[in-house]
Every structure is written in structure tokens, then in C-alpha cells.
Design a protein around this motif. Structure first.
Motif, mmCIF file in Angstrom:
data_model
loop_
_atom_site.group_PDB
_atom_site.id
_atom_site.type_symbol
_atom_site.label_atom_id
_atom_site.label_comp_id
_atom_site.label_asym_id
_atom_site.label_seq_id
_atom_site.Cartn_x
_atom_site.Cartn_y
_atom_site.Cartn_z
ATOM 1 N N ARG A 163 0.854 -1.425 -0.066
ATOM 2 C CA ARG A 163 0.047 0.094 0.054
ATOM 3 C C ARG A 163 0.854 1.248 0.114
ATOM 4 N N MET A 164 1.920 1.149 0.736
ATOM 5 C CA MET A 164 2.833 2.360 1.094
ATOM 6 C C MET A 164 3.361 2.603 -0.424
ATOM 7 N N HIS A 165 3.789 1.399 -1.135
ATOM 8 C CA HIS A 165 4.559 1.494 -2.642
ATOM 9 C C HIS A 165 3.434 2.366 -3.351
ATOM 10 N N GLN A 166 2.168 1.903 -3.317
ATOM 11 C CA GLN A 166 1.373 2.367 -4.250
ATOM 12 C C GLN A 166 1.143 3.749 -4.311
ATOM 13 N N VAL A 167 1.078 4.064 -2.948
ATOM 14 C CA VAL A 167 0.539 5.571 -2.559
ATOM 15 C C VAL A 167 1.716 6.691 -2.916
ATOM 16 N N LEU A 168 2.952 5.907 -2.672
ATOM 17 C CA LEU A 168 4.060 6.770 -3.116
ATOM 18 C C LEU A 168 4.517 6.957 -4.648
ATOM 19 N N THR A 169 4.358 5.910 -5.332
ATOM 20 C CA THR A 169 4.651 5.811 -6.708
ATOM 21 C C THR A 169 3.349 6.743 -7.508
ATOM 22 N N GLU A 170 2.233 6.767 -6.838
ATOM 23 C CA GLU A 170 1.173 7.426 -7.577
ATOM 24 C C GLU A 170 1.230 8.841 -7.280
ATOM 25 N N GLY A 171 1.841 9.104 -6.145
ATOM 26 C CA GLY A 171 2.084 10.661 -5.958
ATOM 27 C C GLY A 171 3.189 11.227 -6.551
ATOM 28 N N LEU A 172 4.136 10.249 -6.895
ATOM 29 C CA LEU A 172 5.455 10.809 -7.672
ATOM 30 C C LEU A 172 4.979 10.970 -9.028
ATOM 31 N N ALA A 173 4.248 10.029 -9.624
ATOM 32 C CA ALA A 173 3.943 9.887 -11.077
ATOM 33 C C ALA A 173 3.396 11.224 -11.524
ATOM 34 N N ARG A 174 2.342 11.739 -10.428
ATOM 35 C CA ARG A 174 1.575 13.109 -10.575
ATOM 36 C C ARG A 174 2.561 14.237 -10.835
ATOM 37 N N ARG A 175 3.816 14.200 -10.334
ATOM 38 C CA ARG A 175 5.088 15.248 -10.450
ATOM 39 C C ARG A 175 5.634 15.670 -11.923
ATOM 40 N N TRP A 176 5.205 14.809 -12.637
ATOM 41 C CA TRP A 176 5.938 14.694 -14.028
ATOM 42 C C TRP A 176 5.333 16.407 -14.734
ATOM 43 N N ARG A 177 6.218 16.800 -15.205
ATOM 44 C CA ARG A 177 5.851 18.003 -15.966
ATOM 45 C C ARG A 177 6.614 17.835 -17.574
ATOM 46 N N GLN A 178 5.557 17.578 -18.564
ATOM 47 C CA GLN A 178 5.897 17.291 -19.799
ATOM 48 C C GLN A 178 6.807 18.521 -20.539
ATOM 49 N N ASP A 179 6.202 19.558 -19.900
ATOM 50 C CA ASP A 179 6.511 20.922 -20.619
ATOM 51 C C ASP A 179 8.045 21.083 -20.411
ATOM 52 N N LEU A 180 8.589 20.540 -19.105
ATOM 53 C CA LEU A 180 9.704 20.769 -18.582
ATOM 54 C C LEU A 180 10.646 19.473 -18.965
ATOM 55 N N SER A 181 10.018 18.394 -19.303
ATOM 56 C CA SER A 181 10.799 17.163 -19.327
ATOM 57 C C SER A 181 11.501 16.595 -17.936
ATOM 58 N N ARG A 182 10.730 17.109 -16.866
ATOM 59 C CA ARG A 182 11.246 16.676 -15.476
ATOM 60 C C ARG A 182 10.207 16.482 -14.629
ATOM 61 N N PHE A 183 10.594 15.905 -13.292
ATOM 62 C CA PHE A 183 9.811 15.832 -12.316
ATOM 63 C C PHE A 183 10.029 17.138 -11.574
ATOM 64 N N VAL A 184 8.936 17.453 -10.726
ATOM 65 C CA VAL A 184 9.101 18.703 -10.096
ATOM 66 C C VAL A 184 8.527 18.720 -8.734
#
Ligand code: 9YW
Length: 418
Positions: A262-283
Motif C-alpha cells: 500500500r505504501m509503495h502504491q501511494v508513493l509511486t502514484e504521488g510521484l507520477a503526478r509530479r511529471w511536467r511534460q513541458d519541462l521534461s522533468r519531475f518537479v
């Protein structure tokens, strides 16, 4: 060169734990030790376990593993235990650092099992519980709203103290301090390579605020003038959680496995939402100003160690990293060279760090970029062979800077040159 790396780890040994380097950092640092344990696992498994066991001695009752464990006194570092004013039986700082512990434990366990060590299961099991308690602390104390991103409350927690990523948020932190500042670092290393005085004033202001909260996580969360949901920290935590899950298959109960899943799922989902395609980076996200942290720093690439990216993201991140490497003698710079904040010699504002490259290349390999991963690893190994086991390197010249005979650079060498 491996003999030289072993010699540095022996020289920095203070009795089962390794100081990052003599004088400048004379205690046990959290993520340094985790990387060092992985280095030890390449040739001395008992010592690798000891490193993590000594780090776990500093763990608080609430689960936090502090950023510094003051096992023995030294007057060559500021701020020492008297400034932190924490209450653990071994003096420690009151903040934490990236939880590389879980990643290290998996690697040490695998090396121990491959060597057929009879004590592997018992030692790993104990340390697994330390890691699990620390991950619970992370989610409870640093993501109380369950967003899937954990926050840092102090730049020192990030491990990249004076990164341009913190500039805007730090501007809101007053420079006034109740503690008298007596910097020792600039007596060991050229001040031009270190954080500025103003950074230190703000760092100590934050320590004062949290000490007044008596290091209670809920009070700190409320009082924090600096609060950043950090993609580097969350990436490392998510990856460590994945590594613990692998260990849990044979060493843990179904309940704990479920909890880690459950921890892993919550963290990877949270992280995936931080992708900024316009910057080509996670923020990262500043939780005080409610703005994205757009400064281009190494932190933006660390989520690769935890996520499986899609093809579009992979292509974007590859060309972004190549853009940062363009024209550099050694990469990956900790701040993009095209950024106005780039300073090739000043600590986390440009220099190359071997352990950061270790993480980035690991993440690239997991995401199908074996060639780029190898290029970065080889560049790191060559930089160390040319300039020695320095704390970090000037990306524009390859010059070795900061503290010399650095433990985690030695560990990185042992792992990356394999
Ligand atoms: C500090 C020991 C530590 C590292 C950090 C680095 C620096 C300074 O040195 O921190 O006073 O804590 O930024 O990543 O763990 O090598």
C-alpha cells in the motif's frame, strides 16, 4: 584504485560506523552511511551490516532515523548536539535525510546470501524492522494528508543543502537566530565552495523553530516556515519501499507485506503526478506557496529509481539529461548549466556528486537507457581516477573539490567500477 577506496573507508572508520570525512563531517551521517554500506557489501559483509546497525542505534522511538548520529564528541562541526537539543539516548540531530537505508539493506542482504553467510537472515530481519518503522514515520509525519509525497522541513534533510531548488522557499525564512552561529566548515574548505552565511542563518533559524516544537512531528508540521513535497526524497523512499518488499517476500509477515504494498502504491502514484511534460522533468511542490519548484536540479531525475516511465517520458528525460551533459567535462551537474543559478564550484549549485550519479544511472538503467547509464557511470569513475575521492567535482573542469578522502565517493567507486 579499489585498494585506495578500501583505505579511505578504513581511515574513516570510527568503530563500526564511517564518518563522511575527517574534520569537516566527524560523525555518522544517515544517507552517507547507507551508501557506504553498499560499498562495504562488495568486499566486507560483516562491516556492511555494522554500518547499518550503528545507524539504527540512532533511530528515535517514533521511527525517525536522524540525519546525524553524534556517537562520539568532536568540536570540528557546527551545529553540534547542544544546538539540536534532542533527547535520544545517543545524541542526534532532530531532522532526517533521504532513506537510502532500505535500498542498502536489500543489497547487503543479497550479498550476504550469495556468500552463504549464516547470520544473514537474522541480521537482515532486525534491520528490516528498523526500516519499516522509519517508513511508517515518513508517511505519518511527513505526509499527514496522504498525498503520496513526503515533505522536507529543512534543506539539510534533502541532502542537497543549498540547492537552487530551495531558494524561493528559503527567502521566506528569516535570517534571525536564537542560536549563535559558529561555522566550522569554512575553516576546513574554501568559503567560495560552501553555502553562504545567509543560507546558514536560515538553516539555523529553522533548527531554532523545530527545537521550540520539542521535535514533535505534528507541531513541526504546523509551525514549519519551509515545507516542500520533494520528488528526490519521495523517489528514494518509494524505491526503498520496493526493495523492502522484495526482502519481505521471505522475511516478513503477510500483514507487513500488504502494508508495504500500500505504501509503495501511494508513493509511486504521488510521484507520477509530479511529471511536467513541458519541462521534461519531475518537479517538487512548495506547500507554503502552493507553487511548483521549477529550478532545474538533480532532484528532478531521482524519481527514475522508483518509477517505470512511459516511452514519451523516457525520450524526454533522456534528451533533457543529454542537454545537461552537453559541453561538460563530467556530468551530471547538480544544477543545469543553462540555469542562471548554476555555479560549478558551489556545493549543490552545480557540482557533480558521485552518489547522485549512482542513483541517476540506476534509474536510467531501470528505464531502458543502459547506454546513458553506462556513460554516466564511466564518467564518474574516470573523474574519481583523475581527481581522487573528493566530495564533489566541478563539471566544467573535472576538478575535485570540497572535502578530500570522502567515504561515499569511495563507496560509489567500488560499486560503479564493478
Ligand atoms: C551537513 C555529509 C553531508 C551529506 C549531505 C551534504 C552535506 C552538510 O554533507 O551536508 O552539515 O549536514 O549536503 O548530503 O550527507 O557528507
Amino acid at each position: 584504485m579499489s585498494e585506495a577506496a578500501w583505505a579511505i573507508l578504513a581511515e574513516n572508520d570510527r568503530g563500526g560506523y564511517t564518518v563522511p570525512t575527517a574534520h569537516l563531517y566527524p560523525f555518522q551521517w544517515n544517507w552517507d552511511s547507507a551508501f557506504v554500506a553498499i560499498g562495504f557489501a562488495t568486499y566486507d559483509i560483516d562491516r556492511a551490516y555494522r554500518e547499518l546497525e550503528r545507524l539504527a542505534e540512532g533511530q528515535w522511538d517514533d521511527g525517525m532515523i536522524p540525519h546525524i548520529i553524534f556517537h562520539a564528541p568532536s568540536d570540528t562541526y557546527f551545529p553540534g548536539p547542544e544546538v539540536w537539543g534532542t533527547r535520544h539516548r545517543i545524541p542526534t540531530s532532530g531532522i532526517t535525510q533521504p532513506p537510502v537505508f532500505g535500498m542498502a539493506l536489500r543489497q547487503v542482504h543479497e550479498a550476504a546470501s550469495a556468500a552463504g553467510r549464516p547470520d544473514a537472515v537474522e541480521r537482515t530481519r532486525k534491520l528490516f524492522q528498523n526500516a519499516l518503522r522509519s517508513h511508517r514515520w515518513w508517511l505519518r509525519a511527513r505526509d499527514p494528508e496522504g498525498t503520496g509525497l513526503v515533505s522536507i522541513l529543512h534543506p539539510w534533510e534533502s541532502g542537497s543543502d543549498n540547492s537552487p531548488a530551495w531558494d524561493e522557499a528559503l527567502k521566506r525564512v528569516p535570517t534571525s537566530t536564537k542560536t549563535t552561529i559558529r561555522r566550522k566548515d569554512t575553516g576546513h574548505v574554501d568559503a567560495a565552495m560552501r553555502p553562504r552565511d545567509e543560507d546558514y542563518q536560515r538553516f539555523i533559524h529553522l533548527v531554532d523553530v523545530y527545537r521550540e516544537c520539542e521535535w514533535d512531528p505534528a507541531r513541526q508540521w504546523e509551525a514549519a516556515p519551509f515545507k516542500i513535497a520533494d520528488v528526490q526524497m519521495t523517489g528514494i523512499l518509494a524505491r526503498s519501499t520496493a526493495d523492502l518488499l522484495i526482502l519481505a517476500q521471505s522475511l516478513s509477515s503477510p500483514e507487513e507485506r500488504g502494508e508495504l504494498e500500500r505504501m509503495h502504491q501511494v508513493l509511486t502514484e504521488g510521484l507520477a503526478r509530479r511529471w511536467r511534460q513541458d519541462l521534461s522533468r519531475f518537479v517538487s511542490r512548495d506547500l507554503v506557496s502552493h507553487r511548483d519548484v521549477e529550478a532545474p536540479t538533480q532532484a528532478c531525475f531521482i524519481p527514475l529509481v522508483a518509477l517505470t516511465l512511459d516511452d514519451q517520458q523516457r525520450r524526454a528525460i533522456r534528451s533533457e539529461i543529454k542537454r545537461w551533459l552537453d559541453g561538460m567535462v563530467v556530468g551530471v551537474p547538480s544544477t543545469a548549466p543553462f540555469s542562471p543559478a548554476f555555479e560549478p564550484k558551489r556545493y549543490w549549485r552545480g557540482p557533480v556528486w558521485a552518489v547522485v550519479n549512482w542513483l541517476i544511472s540506476d534509474g536510467l538503467r531501470m528505464n531502458g537507457s543502459e547506454d546513458l547509464a553506462r556513460e554516466i557511470e564511466q564518467g564518474t569513475v574516470q573523474a574519481i581516477e583523475r581527481a581522487g575521492f573528493c566530495e564533489y567535482f566541478d563539471p566544467t573542469t573535472g576538478e575535485g573539490l570540497g572535502g578530500g578522502t570522502f567515504s561515499w565517493t569511495a563507496a560509489a567507486y567500488l560499486v560503479l567500477s564493478q
